[in-house]
Design a protein around this motif. Structure first.
Motif, PDB file in Angstrom:
ATOM      1  N   HIS A  14       4.243 -17.261   4.839  1.00 59.34           N
ATOM      2  CA  HIS A  14       5.685 -17.005   4.782  1.00 59.34           C
ATOM      3  C   HIS A  14       6.054 -15.573   4.440  1.00 59.34           C
ATOM      4  O   HIS A  14       7.222 -15.201   4.545  1.00 59.34           O
ATOM      5  N   THR A  15       5.092 -14.757   4.068  1.00 63.70           N
ATOM      6  CA  THR A  15       5.405 -13.373   3.732  1.00 63.70           C
ATOM      7  C   THR A  15       4.173 -12.509   3.952  1.00 63.70           C
ATOM      8  O   THR A  15       3.062 -12.900   3.585  1.00 63.70           O
ATOM      9  N   SER A  16       4.381 -11.362   4.570  1.00 59.92           N
ATOM     10  CA  SER A  16       3.259 -10.490   4.900  1.00 59.92           C
ATOM     11  C   SER A  16       2.882  -9.607   3.719  1.00 59.92           C
ATOM     12  O   SER A  16       3.764  -9.069   3.041  1.00 59.92           O
ATOM     13  N   PRO A  17       1.601  -9.416   3.477  1.00 64.93           N
ATOM     14  CA  PRO A  17       1.179  -8.506   2.397  1.00 64.93           C
ATOM     15  C   PRO A  17       1.555  -7.057   2.679  1.00 64.93           C
ATOM     16  O   PRO A  17       1.475  -6.215   1.789  1.00 64.93           O
ATOM     17  N   LEU A  18       1.976  -6.768   3.916  1.00 62.94           N
ATOM     18  CA  LEU A  18       2.402  -5.408   4.252  1.00 62.94           C
ATOM     19  C   LEU A  18       3.890  -5.188   3.980  1.00 62.94           C
ATOM     20  O   LEU A  18       4.367  -4.055   4.060  1.00 62.94           O
ATOM     21  N   ASP A  19       4.644  -6.265   3.659  1.00 63.21           N
ATOM     22  CA  ASP A  19       6.071  -6.123   3.386  1.00 63.21           C
ATOM     23  C   ASP A  19       6.298  -5.414   2.054  1.00 63.21           C
ATOM     24  O   ASP A  19       5.467  -5.481   1.141  1.00 63.21           O
ATOM     25  N   GLN A  20       7.449  -4.767   1.946  1.00 63.26           N
ATOM     26  CA  GLN A  20       7.823  -4.059   0.727  1.00 63.26           C
ATOM     27  C   GLN A  20       8.180  -5.062  -0.381  1.00 63.26           C
ATOM     28  O   GLN A  20       9.125  -5.828  -0.245  1.00 63.26           O
ATOM     29  N   PRO A  21       7.420  -5.090  -1.490  1.00 63.41           N
ATOM     30  CA  PRO A  21       7.778  -5.991  -2.592  1.00 63.41           C
ATOM     31  C   PRO A  21       9.153  -5.652  -3.163  1.00 63.41           C
ATOM     32  O   PRO A  21       9.579  -4.493  -3.174  1.00 63.41           O
ATOM     33  N   GLY A  22       9.845  -6.698  -3.607  1.00 63.02           N
ATOM     34  CA  GLY A  22      11.120  -6.484  -4.268  1.00 63.02           C
ATOM     35  C   GLY A  22      12.316  -6.921  -3.477  1.00 63.02           C
ATOM     36  O   GLY A  22      13.448  -6.829  -3.957  1.00 63.02           O
ATOM     37  N   THR A  23      12.113  -7.395  -2.250  1.00 66.34           N
ATOM     38  CA  THR A  23      13.238  -7.856  -1.446  1.00 66.34           C
ATOM     39  C   THR A  23      12.764  -8.974  -0.533  1.00 66.34           C
ATOM     40  O   THR A  23      11.563  -9.149  -0.312  1.00 66.34           O
ATOM     41  N   GLY A  24      13.715  -9.738   0.023  1.00 68.12           N
ATOM     42  CA  GLY A  24      13.332 -10.870   0.869  1.00 68.12           C
ATOM     43  C   GLY A  24      12.435 -11.825   0.096  1.00 68.12           C
ATOM     44  O   GLY A  24      12.699 -12.150  -1.051  1.00 68.12           O
ATOM     45  N   ASP A  25      11.362 -12.266   0.741  1.00 60.70           N
ATOM     46  CA  ASP A  25      10.403 -13.143   0.062  1.00 60.70           C
ATOM     47  C   ASP A  25       9.196 -12.366  -0.453  1.00 60.70           C
ATOM     48  O   ASP A  25       8.207 -12.960  -0.884  1.00 60.70           O
ATOM     49  N   ALA A  26       9.266 -11.049  -0.394  1.00 61.02           N
ATOM     50  CA  ALA A  26       8.135 -10.219  -0.810  1.00 61.02           C
ATOM     51  C   ALA A  26       8.209  -9.932  -2.301  1.00 61.02           C
ATOM     52  O   ALA A  26       9.231  -9.485  -2.810  1.00 61.02           O
ATOM     53  N   GLY A  27       7.106 -10.205  -2.975  1.00 61.85           N
ATOM     54  CA  GLY A  27       7.058  -9.968  -4.415  1.00 61.85           C
ATOM     55  C   GLY A  27       5.631  -9.837  -4.889  1.00 61.85           C
ATOM     56  O   GLY A  27       4.774  -9.268  -4.214  1.00 61.85           O
ATOM     57  N   GLY A  28       5.365 -10.410  -6.053  1.00 67.06           N
ATOM     58  CA  GLY A  28       4.048 -10.285  -6.652  1.00 67.06           C
ATOM     59  C   GLY A  28       2.939 -10.880  -5.800  1.00 67.06           C
ATOM     60  O   GLY A  28       1.807 -10.378  -5.805  1.00 67.06           O
ATOM     61  N   MET A  29       3.254 -11.949  -5.044  1.00 64.65           N
ATOM     62  CA  MET A  29       2.221 -12.566  -4.212  1.00 64.65           C
ATOM     63  C   MET A  29       1.748 -11.616  -3.124  1.00 64.65           C
ATOM     64  O   MET A  29       0.558 -11.575  -2.796  1.00 64.65           O
ATOM     65  N   ASN A  30       2.675 -10.848  -2.569  1.00 67.18           N
ATOM     66  CA  ASN A  30       2.294  -9.875  -1.543  1.00 67.18           C
ATOM     67  C   ASN A  30       1.299  -8.862  -2.100  1.00 67.18           C
ATOM     68  O   ASN A  30       0.302  -8.528  -1.457  1.00 67.18           O
ATOM     69  N   VAL A  31       1.600  -8.364  -3.302  1.00 65.07           N
ATOM     70  CA  VAL A  31       0.708  -7.409  -3.962  1.00 65.07           C
ATOM     71  C   VAL A  31      -0.643  -8.064  -4.224  1.00 65.07           C
ATOM     72  O   VAL A  31      -1.702  -7.474  -3.964  1.00 65.07           O
ATOM     73  N   TYR A  32      -0.611  -9.297  -4.711  1.00 67.74           N
ATOM     74  CA  TYR A  32      -1.843 -10.032  -5.026  1.00 67.74           C
ATOM     75  C   TYR A  32      -2.739 -10.129  -3.795  1.00 67.74           C
ATOM     76  O   TYR A  32      -3.942  -9.818  -3.860  1.00 67.74           O
ATOM     77  N   VAL A  33      -2.170 -10.567  -2.673  1.00 69.37           N
ATOM     78  CA  VAL A  33      -2.976 -10.810  -1.469  1.00 69.37           C
ATOM     79  C   VAL A  33      -3.645  -9.529  -0.978  1.00 69.37           C
ATOM     80  O   VAL A  33      -4.845  -9.497  -0.718  1.00 69.37           O
ATOM     81  N   ILE A  34      -2.874  -8.457  -0.852  1.00 66.35           N
ATOM     82  CA  ILE A  34      -3.445  -7.233  -0.277  1.00 66.35           C
ATOM     83  C   ILE A  34      -4.409  -6.565  -1.251  1.00 66.35           C
ATOM     84  O   ILE A  34      -5.452  -6.036  -0.847  1.00 66.35           O
ATOM     85  N   GLU A  35      -4.097  -6.575  -2.542  1.00 64.26           N
ATOM     86  CA  GLU A  35      -4.990  -5.933  -3.509  1.00 64.26           C
ATOM     87  C   GLU A  35      -6.308  -6.690  -3.634  1.00 64.26           C
ATOM     88  O   GLU A  35      -7.384  -6.084  -3.701  1.00 64.26           O
ATOM     89  N   LEU A  36      -6.241  -8.029  -3.664  1.00 65.27           N
ATOM     90  CA  LEU A  36      -7.470  -8.818  -3.718  1.00 65.27           C
ATOM     91  C   LEU A  36      -8.300  -8.590  -2.461  1.00 65.27           C
ATOM     92  O   LEU A  36      -9.522  -8.404  -2.531  1.00 65.27           O
ATOM     93  N   ALA A  37      -7.644  -8.591  -1.297  1.00 65.77           N
ATOM     94  CA  ALA A  37      -8.371  -8.380  -0.038  1.00 65.77           C
ATOM     95  C   ALA A  37      -9.073  -7.027  -0.036  1.00 65.77           C
ATOM     96  O   ALA A  37     -10.232  -6.913   0.394  1.00 65.77           O
ATOM     97  N   ARG A  38      -8.397  -6.002  -0.504  1.00 65.09           N
ATOM     98  CA  ARG A  38      -8.999  -4.669  -0.529  1.00 65.09           C
ATOM     99  C   ARG A  38     -10.199  -4.613  -1.459  1.00 65.09           C
ATOM    100  O   ARG A  38     -11.210  -3.972  -1.146  1.00 65.09           O
ATOM    101  N   ARG A  39     -10.103  -5.277  -2.594  1.00 65.65           N
ATOM    102  CA  ARG A  39     -11.239  -5.258  -3.531  1.00 65.65           C
ATOM    103  C   ARG A  39     -12.415  -6.073  -2.988  1.00 65.65           C
ATOM    104  O   ARG A  39     -13.572  -5.707  -3.183  1.00 65.65           O
TER     105      ARG A  39
END
Length: 419
Positions: free
Chosen positions: A13-38
């Motif tokens: 429901h929300t892309s990890p590339l979306d800007q956190p803080g608006t729409g459905d983008a928030g902490g989960m977006n940051v979580y997904v992309i940061e975990l994937a990168r690590r």
């Protein structure tokens, strides 16, 4: 057991590339992309499947060595609310399975789904591919419905049922905190052996202390200002209105603060807040705060770190948080947090050491907590030091290491189930 080589993450429901803080983008977006990168940094390839919300998006976006974001066409690009997305689950799942079918047999070693909608797709992929499903809830309908904010709508029964199904299907469940693990046990009848607590992390390279005078000058904030900041999605659940009402109460008690008080609200409307996106600005005017409140659009992580560094404190008055990533990030910049004593915030914020926890959402109680930090320099300096110390507990590297352990546990659990 062979090491994990490749993981399919699902964030429907929300892309990890979306800007956190608006729409459905928030902490989960940051979580997904940061975990994937690590994980990618450990030699593991990660494909993140998310629903395409624009025809201009590339089918596959390479985020860096080992991480790919795959935009799946499922339903109209625009205009679908999160409540309407269950109707697109079948199409989304079909396209995910089709993408895997084009790869050699055994392409993925595990599926990690985020939020219940993704878990529904993950459960289907698990059975089709014969690999374990690890699921992260991020938020839970039953928990949210037990602590609804004024004006917020309860989560529908379809979500409750869907979450129960995902909990039953997952080989392992990752909880952000011990409290979330207990909620999975008590509210969803999850099996204790299938739950592991893994704290989210903070990018300590981005969220670090900056020179307060320099960042304040760059952001147009007075050097001697008392900066009481909110960052996040503007919606009833996050309760930015509680901060504004508390500020009004604070100024009634200490009117001499007004000339140097600044209240930045960093974020955009989301969820039920989209129905009345102007309501917070209207409340500011009604409370007579337009001269102290500044509305700031959502900003990138590096800019958010500068805002946090510039703040005297960061307020997190949410009615519920599964973890409270903004609180952890603020502490990593050396800024104390005043937070509601709910959910994961009681884990992230150490009361009296890295910030203050408030047991209610009463503006009078919040005003008292805000005033303590603003008025007591010795307390503020002690909390700033404690905030840095507390933040060191949370790193994405540690999150990735523990998550890999959970993936291995899930493979063992699946093997035992097959037998």
């Amino acid at each position: 057991m062979e090491p994990i080589r490749r993981v399919a993450m699902i964030s429907l429901h929300t892309s990890p590339l979306d800007q956190p803080g608006t729409g459905d983008a928030g902490g989960m977006n940051v979580y997904v992309i940061e975990l994937a990168r690590r994980l990618a940094g450990r030699g593991i390839e990660v494909d993140i499947f998310t629903r395409a919300t624009s025809s201009a998006l590339d089918p596959v976006v390479d985020d860096g060595d080992g991480v790919s974001v795959r935009h799946v066409h499922a339903g109209p690009f625009e205009g679908l609310t999160k409540a309407e997305l269950p109707g697109q689950l079948c199409v989304f799942a079909r396209e995910v399975l089709r993408a895997e079918a084009a790869q050699p047999l055994g392409h993925y070693d595990a599926v990690h789904s985020h939020y219940w909608l993704s878990g529904q797709v993950g459960a289907l992929a698990r059975d089709r591919w014969g690999v374990p499903l690890v699921h992260s809830m991020h938020t839970m309908a039953k928990v949210k419905n037990d602590a609804l904010a004024a004006g917020d709508a309860p989560e529908p029964s379809a979500r409750v049922i869907g979450e129960e199904q995902v909990v039953a299907a997952a080989d392992m469940l990752i909880a952000n905190t011990d409290l979330e693990a207990k909620q999975l046990l008590n509210l969803y009848d999850a099996e204790p052996s299938r739950i592991e607590v893994v704290h989210p992390g903070v990018d300590l390279g981005v969220f670090r202390p900056h020179d307060k005078a320099e960042v304040r000058a760059a952001l147009g904030l007075p050097a001697d200002a008392a900066v009481l900041m909110f960052a996040g999605r503007i919606q009833p659940l996050k309760a930015p209105d509680v901060l504004l009402r508390a500020v009004a109460e604070l100024l009634a008690r200490a009117p001499d603060l007004r000339p140097r008080l600044v209240v930045p609200i960093v974020g955009g409307p989301s969820g039920s807040g989209l129905e009345h996106p102007e309501s917070l600005a209207q409340l500011s005017g009604q409370l007579g705060l337009d001269d102290v409140v500044r509305f700031v659009p959502p900003v990138a992580q590096a800019d958010l770190a500068r805002w946090c560094s510039a703040a005297t404190l960061v307020a997190v008055p949410s009615y519920n948080e599964s973890f409270g990533l903004v609180a952890a990030e603020a502490q990593a910049t050396g800024t104390p947090v005043v937070a509601a004593a709910v959910g994961g915030l009681t884990t992230v914020v150490r009361d009296g050491h890295s910030g203050l926890l408030v047991d209610t959402h009463d503006p009078r109680d919040w005003a008292a907590a805000l005033h303590r930090i603003v008025a007591d320099e010795r307390l503020r300096l002690r909390l700033e030091a404690g905030a840095l110390e507390q933040a060191r507990q949370f790193s994405w590297e540690r999150t990735a290491e523990r998550t890999l352990e959970v993936y291995d546990q899930a493979r063992v659990e699946l093997a035992q189930t097959v037998r």
